[in-house]
Design an enzyme around this catalytic site. Structure first.
Site, PDB file in Angstrom:
ATOM      1  N   GLU A 292       0.867  -1.185   0.000  1.00  0.00           N
ATOM      2  CA  GLU A 292       0.000   0.000   0.000  1.00  0.00           C
ATOM      3  C   GLU A 292       0.897   1.226   0.000  1.00  0.00           C
ATOM      4  O   GLU A 292       1.845   1.306   0.791  1.00  0.00           O
ATOM      5  CB  GLU A 292      -0.909   0.029   1.239  1.00  0.00           C
ATOM      6  CG  GLU A 292      -1.724   1.333   1.308  1.00  0.00           C
ATOM      7  CD  GLU A 292      -2.732   1.396   2.465  1.00  0.00           C
ATOM      8  OE1 GLU A 292      -2.790   0.442   3.261  1.00  0.00           O
ATOM      9  OE2 GLU A 292      -3.443   2.417   2.549  1.00  0.00           O
ATOM     10  N   ASN A 347      -4.286   5.184  -1.983  1.00  0.00           N
ATOM     11  CA  ASN A 347      -5.471   5.762  -1.340  1.00  0.00           C
ATOM     12  C   ASN A 347      -5.969   6.932  -2.168  1.00  0.00           C
ATOM     13  O   ASN A 347      -5.179   7.775  -2.587  1.00  0.00           O
ATOM     14  CB  ASN A 347      -5.122   6.253   0.065  1.00  0.00           C
ATOM     15  CG  ASN A 347      -4.795   5.104   0.986  1.00  0.00           C
ATOM     16  OD1 ASN A 347      -5.685   4.411   1.470  1.00  0.00           O
ATOM     17  ND2 ASN A 347      -3.512   4.877   1.207  1.00  0.00           N
ATOM     18  N   GLU A 379      -7.809   2.362  -3.250  1.00  0.00           N
ATOM     19  CA  GLU A 379      -8.467   2.178  -1.946  1.00  0.00           C
ATOM     20  C   GLU A 379      -9.397   3.353  -1.677  1.00  0.00           C
ATOM     21  O   GLU A 379      -8.981   4.510  -1.707  1.00  0.00           O
ATOM     22  CB  GLU A 379      -7.423   2.084  -0.819  1.00  0.00           C
ATOM     23  CG  GLU A 379      -6.587   0.831  -0.901  1.00  0.00           C
ATOM     24  CD  GLU A 379      -5.848   0.515   0.404  1.00  0.00           C
ATOM     25  OE1 GLU A 379      -6.128   1.163   1.435  1.00  0.00           O
ATOM     26  OE2 GLU A 379      -5.004  -0.400   0.370  1.00  0.00           O
ATOM     27  N   ASP A 409     -11.716   0.411   1.883  1.00  0.00           N
ATOM     28  CA  ASP A 409     -10.818   0.682   3.012  1.00  0.00           C
ATOM     29  C   ASP A 409     -11.628   0.903   4.292  1.00  0.00           C
ATOM     30  O   ASP A 409     -12.793   1.304   4.222  1.00  0.00           O
ATOM     31  CB  ASP A 409     -10.036   1.968   2.693  1.00  0.00           C
ATOM     32  CG  ASP A 409      -8.710   2.018   3.420  1.00  0.00           C
ATOM     33  OD1 ASP A 409      -8.418   1.104   4.216  1.00  0.00           O
ATOM     34  OD2 ASP A 409      -7.956   2.984   3.181  1.00  0.00           O
ATOM     35  N   GLU A 467      -6.126  -4.938   8.501  1.00  0.00           N
ATOM     36  CA  GLU A 467      -5.228  -3.781   8.650  1.00  0.00           C
ATOM     37  C   GLU A 467      -4.718  -3.655  10.079  1.00  0.00           C
ATOM     38  O   GLU A 467      -5.444  -3.968  11.025  1.00  0.00           O
ATOM     39  CB  GLU A 467      -5.997  -2.483   8.390  1.00  0.00           C
ATOM     40  CG  GLU A 467      -6.450  -2.256   6.993  1.00  0.00           C
ATOM     41  CD  GLU A 467      -7.044  -0.852   6.871  1.00  0.00           C
ATOM     42  OE1 GLU A 467      -6.585  -0.133   5.982  1.00  0.00           O
ATOM     43  OE2 GLU A 467      -7.934  -0.466   7.656  1.00  0.00           O
TER      44      GLU A 467
HETATM   45  P1  C2E Z   1      -5.165   4.162   5.927  1.00  0.00           P
HETATM   46  O1  C2E Z   1      -5.415   4.153   4.473  1.00  0.00           O
HETATM   47  O2  C2E Z   1      -6.110   3.424   6.797  1.00  0.00           O
HETATM   48  O3  C2E Z   1      -3.696   3.649   6.125  1.00  0.00           O
HETATM   49  C1  C2E Z   1      -3.294   2.787   7.136  1.00  0.00           C
HETATM   50  C2  C2E Z   1      -2.617   3.560   8.223  1.00  0.00           C
HETATM   51  O4  C2E Z   1      -2.334   2.684   9.302  1.00  0.00           O
HETATM   52  C3  C2E Z   1      -1.260   4.111   7.792  1.00  0.00           C
HETATM   53  O5  C2E Z   1      -1.063   5.305   8.516  1.00  0.00           O
HETATM   54  C4  C2E Z   1      -0.310   3.059   8.290  1.00  0.00           C
HETATM   55  O6  C2E Z   1       0.995   3.539   8.479  1.00  0.00           O
HETATM   56  C5  C2E Z   1      -0.959   2.698   9.599  1.00  0.00           C
HETATM   57  N1  C2E Z   1      -0.620   1.354  10.041  1.00  0.00           N
HETATM   58  C6  C2E Z   1      -0.370   0.259   9.305  1.00  0.00           C
HETATM   59  N2  C2E Z   1      -0.107  -0.799  10.076  1.00  0.00           N
HETATM   60  C7  C2E Z   1      -0.219  -0.382  11.357  1.00  0.00           C
HETATM   61  C8  C2E Z   1      -0.084  -1.029  12.632  1.00  0.00           C
HETATM   62  O7  C2E Z   1       0.206  -2.218  12.748  1.00  0.00           O
HETATM   63  N3  C2E Z   1      -0.279  -0.257  13.727  1.00  0.00           N
HETATM   64  C9  C2E Z   1      -0.593   1.059  13.646  1.00  0.00           C
HETATM   65  N4  C2E Z   1      -0.770   1.731  14.765  1.00  0.00           N
HETATM   66  N5  C2E Z   1      -0.735   1.702  12.468  1.00  0.00           N
HETATM   67  C10 C2E Z   1      -0.553   0.981  11.337  1.00  0.00           C
HETATM   68  P2  C2E Z   1      -0.518   6.593   7.800  1.00  0.00           P
HETATM   69  O8  C2E Z   1       0.531   6.240   6.819  1.00  0.00           O
HETATM   70  O9  C2E Z   1      -0.194   7.556   8.882  1.00  0.00           O
HETATM   71  O10 C2E Z   1      -1.777   7.080   6.988  1.00  0.00           O
HETATM   72  C11 C2E Z   1      -2.907   7.539   7.640  1.00  0.00           C
HETATM   73  C12 C2E Z   1      -4.026   7.787   6.687  1.00  0.00           C
HETATM   74  O11 C2E Z   1      -3.718   8.863   5.794  1.00  0.00           O
HETATM   75  C13 C2E Z   1      -4.318   6.602   5.777  1.00  0.00           C
HETATM   76  O12 C2E Z   1      -5.108   5.677   6.474  1.00  0.00           O
HETATM   77  C14 C2E Z   1      -5.053   7.280   4.662  1.00  0.00           C
HETATM   78  O13 C2E Z   1      -6.386   7.472   4.995  1.00  0.00           O
HETATM   79  C15 C2E Z   1      -4.355   8.620   4.580  1.00  0.00           C
HETATM   80  N6  C2E Z   1      -3.407   8.585   3.485  1.00  0.00           N
HETATM   81  C16 C2E Z   1      -2.131   8.135   3.467  1.00  0.00           C
HETATM   82  N7  C2E Z   1      -1.596   8.278   2.244  1.00  0.00           N
HETATM   83  C17 C2E Z   1      -2.547   8.819   1.457  1.00  0.00           C
HETATM   84  C18 C2E Z   1      -2.617   9.198   0.082  1.00  0.00           C
HETATM   85  O14 C2E Z   1      -1.689   9.033  -0.719  1.00  0.00           O
HETATM   86  N8  C2E Z   1      -3.778   9.745  -0.357  1.00  0.00           N
HETATM   87  C19 C2E Z   1      -4.851   9.895   0.470  1.00  0.00           C
HETATM   88  N9  C2E Z   1      -5.965  10.438  -0.029  1.00  0.00           N
HETATM   89  N10 C2E Z   1      -4.838   9.540   1.758  1.00  0.00           N
HETATM   90  C20 C2E Z   1      -3.698   9.002   2.242  1.00  0.00           C
HETATM   91 CA    CA Z   2      -7.397   1.776   6.277  1.00  0.00          CA
HETATM   92 CA    CA Z   3      -5.686   2.657   2.985  1.00  0.00          CA
END
Ligand code: C2E
Ligand code: CA
Ligand code: CA
Length: 533
Positions: A292, A347, A379, A409, A467
């Protein structure tokens, strides 16, 4: 009996108004004559006085007529009541609440003591989803249920209001210390978050709350409401279902968001945005099946700013279009250096997805970068799909025609059931981290829930990804529930592409070394075998 009193009061009110108008006119007349230098006792110009008196009499008449037709104390009472009451729940409205709280504060202003009062702002953030899925009537019925719950808990002990949408406010009076406050708010949220039943389906309910202390002398009701709401927004950012107490620093959050917006423009130009990739792993073999793409912002002065902080701002100010284009292009380019069996998901924000040119732009990008569409997955959060079910179907159909797959998602955080989404023919269902966390908490219902989600997704021909898997215990339970693809810190954190490529190369080199060793082993063993033979 009641009508008699009402009529008497109405008549009395009219009489008083007319009398007041008359008195007003008389005073006005005296004042006007004074200005004109006229003297009632002395010689005066009768025609001037006559004109003035006539004018004033007309004014007085008009005033009394106005009072007669428009106002009575009862209609104005009723009007006041209407303004002060929320029509859906029968609780106080925002205005009614503000007035009542001011009165309460004034009454308590002189009462000293160790007890403190707090204002609690609660928000049910899924009201819109419920309205969209079940209709406004169900939404209203739900609000009534919440209103009743609040009434039962708070009883006569404090003010309760619905201030807007799914937002309620409660005053908690007579609390001694923060420990007592915490216990009270936890209890409040506990009751408010009990599941609700709509038809046959039971739905989880999430509330966020913010608390601000009521300082009788210094603060205005509006300011206190603003503070409590700020605390609530702060809690919401951390996680659904949580609450926090207002702290002056929170006012800086709003300023921080403006700063982000200003800086985000430059971030694109300075190329401070990049993607990290987190693996999705086969539960049975441990092999990486896909990644991802997760956006990162490395600000030149502040360092890493997480997407949870800047994506909502980008969505709000429209920059998400530009950022989203960047993400999709980068993913397509990165796919060229990843092994051909690997797919990558990106995403996509609701704001991007809703644009008419989303699919045509993506088609152009895929052609330009010569990307196999089957290697790209989009997603989209569950809430977006249920909000715009019909419009979404069209977009999803054209996405599928392109050959790009779709993942839902954060499944489980919205209020759709799978049969609702089945027509959308998605490829992957991602079970939200909150479910996975509950598995870790040994919540028996969570296991059953995950099993049924997996079963239904399978029957629709979809893959299921869990996830945020962090512990072995969670992984074991997920596997038992039939979930075969895992994503989470237990399997790998999001890392830059360069790290993945380096590891890939190291793996390949290790494989080669092993193969060489095997060969060497054979070479070494053969003669000894021959000798033994
Ligand atoms: P999401 O799509 O639900 O992404 C999963 C989030 O959970 C990611 O946080 C990831 O680093 C985190 N994660 C994965 N495994 C674990 C785990 O085992 N424990 C914990 N505590 N966290 C875990 P991240 O990278 O901070 O991203 C947060 C949100 O920001 C994403 O949620 C998504 O909604 C958004 N996001 C990130 N990149 C993009 C992007 O390119 N475009 C858009 N529109 N939204 C994005
Ligand atoms: Ca998610
Ligand atoms: Ca996601």
């Amino acid at each position: 009996m009641h009508t008699d009193t009402t009529q008497t009061r109405t008549r009395l009110f009219r009489a008083v108004t007319i009398f007041a108008s008359g008195m007003g006119a008389a005073i006005l007349a005296l004042w006007a004559m004074d200005i004109a230098g006229l003297d009632l006792a002395g010689r005066s110009d009768a025609s001037v006085i006559g004109a003035i008196v006539l004018g004033l009499a007309t004014l007085a008449g008009a005033g009394s007529a106005h009072a007669y037709f428009v106002g009575s104390d009862d209609t104005s009472d009723a009007y006041e009541m209407l303004l002060n009451t929320d029509p859906v729940t029968g609780l106080l409205s925002r205005k009614g609440f503000a007035d009542a709280l001011v009165r309460q504060m004034e009454a308590e202003d002189n009462a000293s003591g160790l007890k403190r009062s707090f204002l609690i702002s609660l928000d049910f953030d899924s009201l819109r989803d419920f309205n969209d899925v079940y209709g406004m009537e169900t939404g209203d019925a739900l609000l009534k249920v919440f209103g009743e719950r609040l009434r039962r808990i708070v009883d006569d002990a404090g003010l309760i209001a619905r201030t807007s949408g799914g937002e309620f406010v409660v005053v908690l009076a007579g609390t001694h210390d923060e420990r007592e406050l915490r216990a009270a708010v936890d209890a409040l949220l506990g009751v408010m978050s009990l599941p609700v039943r709509v038809g046959q389906a039971s739905h989880s309910v999430f509330w966020n709350a913010g608390v601000a202390e009521i300082h009788h002398r210094k603060s205005s009701v509006e300011r206190m409401l603003r503070n409590a709401n700020l605390a609530r927004a702060n809690a919401r950012t951390a996680s659904r279902g949580t609450w926090s107490i207002y702290h002056p620093e929170m006012s800086q959050v709003a300023a921080y968001r403006s700063w982000i917006e200003a800086e985000l423009h430059g971030a694109m130009q300075r190329e401070e945005l990049h993607l990290n990739y987190q693996p999705k792993v086969s539960a049975s073999t441990g092999e990486t099946l896909a990644y991802e793409a997760l956006l990162r912002w490395n600000h030149h002065r502040k360092g890493i700013i997480p997407p949870s902080e800047f994506i909502p701002v980008a969505e709000h100010c429209g920059l998400i279009q530009q950022i989203g284009d960047f993400v999709l292009r980068q993913v397509c380019e990165d796919l060229t250096v990843l092994p051909p069996h690997i797919t990558v998901s990106a995403n996509v924000s609701p704001a991007q997805f809703r644009r008419d040119d989303f699919v045509p732009n993506l088609a152009r990008l895929l052609t330009e970068t010569e990307t196999d569409p089957a290697r790209l997955e989009i997603e989209i959060t569950e809430s977006l799909l249920i909000r715009n079910h019909v419009a979404m179907r069209r977009v999803l159909d054209s996405l599928r025609e392109l050959g790009v797959t779709l993942a839902i998602d954060d499944f489980g955080t919205g209020y759709s059931n799978l049969s609702n989404l089945s027509e959308l023919r998605f490829h992957t269902l991602k079970i939200d981290k909150s479910f996975v966390d509950r598995l870790g908490d040994h919540d028996p219902s969570a296991g059953a829930m995950v099993s049924s989600i997996v079963g239904m997704a399978r029957s629709l021909g979809a893959e299921v990804v869990a996830e945020g898997v962090e512990t072995d215990a969670q992984a074991t339970m997920l596997k038992a529930a039939g979930c075969m693809i895992m994503q989470g810190y237990l399997y790998g954190r999001p890392v830059p592409l360069s790290t993945i490529l380096r590891e890939q190369q190291a793996d390949e080199e290790a494989d080669e070394r092993e193969a060489l060793l095997d060969q060497a082993d054979n070479v070494y063993r053969l003669p000894s075998l021959a000798a033994a033979g």
